[in-house]
Design an enzyme around this catalytic site. Structure first.
Site, short mmCIF file in Angstrom:
data_model
loop_
_atom_site.label_atom_id
_atom_site.label_comp_id
_atom_site.label_asym_id
_atom_site.label_seq_id
_atom_site.Cartn_x
_atom_site.Cartn_y
_atom_site.Cartn_z
N HIS A 37 1.28 -1.44 -0.04
CA HIS A 37 0.11 -0.20 0.18
C HIS A 37 0.86 1.29 0.14
O HIS A 37 0.87 2.49 -0.67
CB HIS A 37 -1.28 -0.22 1.31
CG HIS A 37 -1.81 -0.72 1.73
ND1 HIS A 37 -1.66 -1.90 2.46
CD2 HIS A 37 -2.73 -0.97 0.49
CE1 HIS A 37 -2.84 -2.59 2.11
NE2 HIS A 37 -3.41 -2.00 1.21
N GLN A 155 -8.47 -7.46 -10.69
CA GLN A 155 -9.29 -6.08 -9.79
C GLN A 155 -9.27 -5.21 -10.85
O GLN A 155 -9.51 -3.90 -10.96
CB GLN A 155 -9.06 -6.27 -8.74
CG GLN A 155 -9.26 -4.61 -7.90
CD GLN A 155 -9.41 -4.37 -6.33
OE1 GLN A 155 -10.30 -4.49 -5.32
NE2 GLN A 155 -7.75 -3.56 -6.20
O1 PAF Z 1 -7.74 -3.47 -3.66
C1 PAF Z 1 -8.23 -3.31 -2.30
O2 PAF Z 1 -8.38 -3.29 -1.42
C2 PAF Z 1 -10.19 -3.34 -2.19
O3 PAF Z 1 -10.83 -4.47 -3.36
C3 PAF Z 1 -10.49 -1.85 -2.85
C4 PAF Z 1 -9.94 -1.55 -4.16
C5 PAF Z 1 -9.67 -0.78 -1.92
C6 PAF Z 1 -11.70 -1.97 -2.83
O4 PAF Z 1 -12.29 -1.42 -1.75
#
Ligand code: PAF
Length: 242
Positions: A37, A155
């Site tokens: 992150h 995603q």
């Molecule tokens: O990847 C993630 O942490 C989640 O899927 C996101 C993109 C924050 C959506 O809740």
């Protein structure tokens, strides 16, 4: 750093930055922040004037209620990590459930084949839930550019498709996977692994890396067979897809 807990609170700051023509970067997260992150935040800091990081555990993307219940929540250490990384004008957006879902979201998105393979097959409804929350967050934050990890590659493609379908004028940037020293991709859910599972988990990357190296010598069928055999040798791993 600024902490905003509601959409109106967030938007006071966003409007101020918009009037100053500042480029707004966005990193959506569900918290339990790790270096993966933090690398997204660094990408945003390099490519925009202001970074907004959201922390919201989105219930609609969990098809398994136990997964939601067990999802790690580490707000204090998340904020500590961010404090060391971001500037005074950057925003941490931590909405409550009522802010994001004042009423149930019944929207059904269509991502074609993309949602019916791999994680889409194993986690029904997951990507629809991701699309719901990402569109709500995009509406709230109104960023110019948004950063997603390539760890969740499917995603990333879903979000790109969502942005196109809903005509968001937002650049979607995919950022490289960040790994532990032993090769395991960093993930909030790694915290939930037992010691034994944690020791075995790097095998996933080792097998995938070896498979990639062998892809010129073997046919796809042979390669799949080899991967299946490799996973069969690992009693703690179960192959969902390759
Ligand atoms: O990847 C993630 O942490 C989640 O899927 C996101 C993109 C924050 C959506 O809740």
């Amino acid at each position: 750093m600024i902490i905003a807990r509601t959409i109106p609170e967030l938007q006071v700051h966003i409007e101020k930055y918009r009037k100053r023509n500042l480029k707004i970067g966005f990193v959506p997260t569900m918290g339990a922040l790790h270096n993966g992150h933090l690398s997204l935040v660094e990408h945003s800091r390099r490519q925009s004037d202001i970074t907004v990081i959201s922390i919201f555990v989105n219930p609609t993307q969990f098809n398994d209620p136990d997964d939601l219940k067990n999802y790690p929540v580490t707000i204090d250490s998340d904020l500590e990590k961010l404090e060391r990384l971001i500037f005074g004008n950057d925003i941490v957006f931590m909405p409550g459930i009522k802010d994001m879902y004042p009423e149930p979201d019944n929207r059904e998105f269509c991502f074609g084949a993309l949602e019916s393979v791999m994680d889409g097959l194993e986690r029904p409804g997951h990507f629809n839930g991701v699309a719901q929350i990402v569109s709500k967050l995009f509406d709230a934050v109104n960023p110019d550019i948004a950063f997603f990890g390539e760890k969740d590659y499917q995603q990333l493609l879903i979000v790109r498709s969502l942005a196109e379908q809903l005509k968001y004028d937002i650049e979607i940037v995919g950022c490289p996977i960040v790994r532990e020293d032993d090769g395991l991709a960093m993930s909030s859910r790694n915290e939930l692994l037992t010691n034994e599972h944690r020791k075995t988990a790097p095998r996933i990357f080792e097998i995938c890396t070896q498979a990639k190296e062998m892809k010129e010598q073997l046919s796809l069928k042979e390669l799949k067979k080899w991967v299946v055999q490799m996973f069969e040798q690992e009693s703690l791993l179960e192959l969902e897809y390759f």
